[in-house]
Write an enzyme that holds these catalytic residues in place. Structure first.
Site, PDB file in Angstrom:
ATOM      1  N   TYR A  99       0.834  -1.207   0.000  1.00  0.00           N
ATOM      2  CA  TYR A  99       0.000   0.000   0.000  1.00  0.00           C
ATOM      3  C   TYR A  99       0.873   1.263   0.000  1.00  0.00           C
ATOM      4  CZ  TYR A  99      -3.759   3.161   1.578  1.00  0.00           C
ATOM      5  OH  TYR A  99      -4.674   4.198   1.692  1.00  0.00           O
ATOM      6  N   ASP A 100       1.810   1.313   0.959  1.00  0.00           N
ATOM      7  CA  ASP A 100       2.624   2.531   1.115  1.00  0.00           C
ATOM      8  C   ASP A 100       3.469   2.807  -0.133  1.00  0.00           C
ATOM      9  OD1 ASP A 100       1.642   1.928   3.597  1.00  0.00           O
ATOM     10  OD2 ASP A 100       3.520   2.195   4.679  1.00  0.00           O
ATOM     11  N   ASN A 148     -14.283  -0.736  13.764  1.00  0.00           N
ATOM     12  CA  ASN A 148     -14.145  -1.850  14.712  1.00  0.00           C
ATOM     13  C   ASN A 148     -14.688  -1.481  16.090  1.00  0.00           C
ATOM     14  OD1 ASN A 148     -12.981  -3.681  13.000  1.00  0.00           O
ATOM     15  ND2 ASN A 148     -11.083  -3.913  14.149  1.00  0.00           N
ATOM     16  N   GLY A 201       3.112   1.418  -3.077  1.00  0.00           N
ATOM     17  CA  GLY A 201       2.232   1.567  -4.245  1.00  0.00           C
ATOM     18  C   GLY A 201       1.774   3.013  -4.378  1.00  0.00           C
TER      19      GLY A 201
END
Ligand code: NAD
Ligand code: UDP
Length: 312
Positions: A147-148, A192, A150
């Protein structure tokens, strides 16, 4: 008659994307929402489907994109750690190839393009709060790297298309955002805690709960993104968008318990790998260039989000 702008929103059926599509339609634009429904849901955009100026295309951004448009918001990418780590190779491809496809489209259509980048480009920051000039402290091969890195590579392609092809780019670095339409099983901390509290289940704090985040309500974020898209020529960013009020996860848990009136108890679980210990944006640039700052207090935003989860 005012000419409607044709706006493509990739990832438009997701949490932030659906709020963005809604706002863009309210402002009388013609909106194309493109999404593969990996983490997005039709329910998020069901109320928009009857609008003749709204169009949904189920498509993966890894496929070539052929639409005509004036503006592009590129949001396609799972954002919650459990979802982006579910298929990390696909996550990396979505960020990088998705950026290339949307940039190619922007080049062909002469469209302005905004990238939904992230505070994760700063990694586990050694500078606090984080200004846009900070280059980050990112693990290139950990569980968050898909993620980072990318998102970092996507920023690189954005700037290379800007320098090499004069594409009209805008980059927003989004900090933790929350609100209605987060998925109950999304795995992010706000959803959550609220879902656990509403079921009187244990609230799961990872680590000692002293790590911090700064939470931005989704309407504030969408306002900032739209202002950035319509900002002055030549202002590319990157610009941080986020709330500057910083909370520990312990404080967040206590607040959620208070606002829900829950009987939940707090339990402690192991901290995931590479979990940033603190995060808070500097937003001086957004204030100066966009005349933007968040206005929704965490307690008010949480009340609205809790109300949503009570009925979701
Ligand atoms: P989300 O998971 O709800 O939305 C992402 C959307 O992209 C979903 O609708 C999903 O189905 C779609 N998508 C994923 N992969 C795709 C693909 N290959 N092709 C087409 N569509 C695809 O998450 P969100 O919180 O709404 O995040 C939206 C964007 O904002 C993401 O790019 C995310 O990285 C960025 N962002 C979010 C936050 C946050 O706190 N929510 C923080 C920083 C950055
Ligand atoms: N977190 C937690 N309990 C949960 C979910 C997350 O304590 O049930 C913590 C997580 O370890 C992190 C923070 O909350 O320190 C924010 O996590 P989230 O996944 O929402 O976003 P990110 O880590 O990407 O900022």
């Amino acid at each position: 008659m005012m000419k409607r702008k044709r706006i493509l929103v990739t990832g438009g059926a997701g949490f932030i994307g659906s709020h963005l599509c809604e706002r863009l339609l309210e402002e009388e634009n013609d909106v194309v929402c493109m999404d593969n429904l990996f983490t997005g849901q039709k329910d998020n955009i069901r109320h928009l489907m009857d609008n003749p100026y709204f169009e949904f295309i189920r498509q993966d951004v890894l496929e070539d994109i052929y639409v005509e448009c004036d503006q592009i918001y590129n949001l396609a990418c799972p954002a919650s750690p459990i979802h982006y780590q579910y298929d990390p190779i696909k996550t990396g491809k979505t960020s990088v190839i998705g950026a290339l496809h949307t940039l190619g489209l922007a080049k062909r259509c002469h469209a302005r393009i905004l990238q939904a980048s992230t505070s994760e480009v700063y990694g586990d920051p050694e500078v606090h709060p984080q200004p846009e000039t900070y280059r980050g402290y990112v693990n290139p091969n950990g569980v968050r790297s898909c993620y980072d890195e990318g998102k970092r590579m996507a920023e690189t392609f954005f700037f290379d298309y800007y320098r090499q092809h004069n594409v009209d780019i805008k980059i927003t670095r989004i900090f933790n955002t929350y609100g209605p339409r987060m998925r109950p099983d999304d795995g992010r901390v706000v959803s959550n805690f609220i879902v656990q509290a509403l079921h009187d289940e244990n609230i799961t704090i990872y680590g000692d709960g002293m790590q911090t985040r700064s939470f931005c309500y989704v309407s504030d974020l969408v306002e900032g993104m739209i202002r950035m898209m319509n900002s002055r020529d030549g202002f590319t960013g990157p610009v941080n968008l986020g709330n500057t009020e910083e909370f520990t996860m312990f404080e967040l848990a206590e607040l959620v318990i208070k606002l829900t009136g829950s009987k939940s108890k707090i339990v402690y679980q192991p901290l995931p790998m590479d979990d940033p210990s603190k995060r808070k944006p500097m937003i001086d640039l957004a204030k100066k260039e966009l005349d933007w700052a968040p206005i929704v207090k965490l307690e008010d935003g949480l009340r609205k989000t809790i109300a949503y989860f009570r009925t979701a």
